[in-house]
Design an enzyme around this catalytic site. Structure first.
Site, PDB file in Angstrom:
ATOM      1  N   ASP A  91       0.837  -1.204   0.000  1.00 21.02           N
ATOM      2  CA  ASP A  91       0.000   0.000   0.000  1.00 21.02           C
ATOM      3  C   ASP A  91       0.870   1.251   0.000  1.00 21.02           C
ATOM      4  OD1 ASP A  91      -2.177  -1.660   0.212  1.00 21.02           O
ATOM      5  OD2 ASP A  91      -2.303  -1.467   2.400  1.00 21.02           O
TER       6      ASP A  91
HETATM    7  N1  URA Z   1      -1.253  -5.934   3.854  1.00 24.61           N
HETATM    8  C1  URA Z   1      -1.737  -4.678   3.855  1.00 24.61           C
HETATM    9  O1  URA Z   1      -2.769  -4.401   4.428  1.00 24.61           O
HETATM   10  N2  URA Z   1      -1.043  -3.732   3.196  1.00 24.61           N
HETATM   11  C2  URA Z   1       0.121  -3.981   2.554  1.00 24.61           C
HETATM   12  O2  URA Z   1       0.712  -3.059   1.979  1.00 24.61           O
HETATM   13  C3  URA Z   1       0.614  -5.295   2.568  1.00 24.61           C
HETATM   14  C4  URA Z   1      -0.097  -6.254   3.218  1.00 24.61           C
END
Ligand code: URA
Length: 241
Positions: free
Chosen positions: A104
């Site tokens: 993310d």
């Molecule tokens: N899980 C999440 O919620 N975000 C990420 O970036 C990776 C795994």
């Protein structure tokens, strides 16, 4: 066998037109002989290529480990945001690399970037179920019940039942918890949604391991390095064999 102008262009020595001009000037040497024809085909792995008397290091694929900073997106192009590819030096960008899976925008840590489509396919395939390890900070105390829920398989907001995951508590106090989470899947916002379904919020998320590859502690956020030969071999090994 590939055309010499294409090989050199892919390696960042200029456009096809520029390469043609360099060759016409007699600046390109193959196995000790100056060439004048930009259309000849050679096997770049078997020939010694020199440009301007300097040895050309031929490689088809690049493999990069990045400590992704917050605020950039794991994509090759984005209309609004800076991408992880934008952070790379042009000498890597010319290989048209892409991130293996996604983190993310606000997640930091280990992100692999490559142009090796076959390796990418293996690493994100459910068949390989590569372990991904995250360090996370949670807004509430995490309990042994939460650990059990992760072991059984958390049910997400859309009804999906996650594969069993490992949750270990590093420390807990009145402000929240620090934990380590190991998951095999890579669903959208997975770790955050797993905690949401236990009525908790992830306030900081950092990936520290991908398969058998650990984030290099010397890499500051936003910096990156090429993988070593050994690390590339480790990634190519089936984790379940
Ligand atoms: N899980 C999440 O919620 N975000 C990420 O970036 C990776 C795994």
């Amino acid at each position: 066998m590939e055309r010499i102008d294409k090989i050199l262009s892919n390696l960042g020595y200029g456009s096809r037109k520029e390469i043609k001009a360099i060759i016409k000037k007699g600046l390109v040497e193959i196995d000790g002989k100056i060439i004048k024809d930009n259309t000849i085909k050679i096997n770049p792995k078997e020939c010694i290529i020199k440009v301007n008397d300097e040895l050309v290091e031929y490689k088809k694929y690049i493999y990069i480990m990045m400590n992704k900073p917050a605020g950039v997106v794991s994509a090759t192009y984005d209309k609004y945001d800076e991408t992880v590819i934008d952070l790379l030096d042009i000498k890597y960008q010319i290989f048209n690399p892409f991130p293996v899976g996604r983190l993310d925008k606000d997640t930091v840590g280990l992100l692999l970037i490559t142009n090796d489509g076959e390796l990418n396919h293996k690493l994100i395939s459910p068949k390989w179920n590569v372990n991904k390890v995250y360090y996370a900070e949670i807004n509430k105390p995490v309990t042994s019940l939460d650990i059990k829920s992760f072991e059984k398989g958390v049910i997400l907001d859309d009804g999906y039942k996650c594969l069993p995951a490992k949750l270990s508590i590093i420390s807990v106090d009145e402000n929240g918890s620090r934990v380590e989470v190991t998951i095999q899947e890579g669903k959208f916002h997975q770790v955050k949604r797993m905690f949401e379904s236990l009525d908790k919020k992830v306030v900081y998320l950092k990936r520290i391991k991908f398969g058998n590859l650990e984030l290099d502690k010397n890499l500051e956020e936003g910096s990156y390095r090429e993988l070593t030969q050994r690390e590339i071999e480790i990634l190519n090994m089936d984790p379940h064999n």
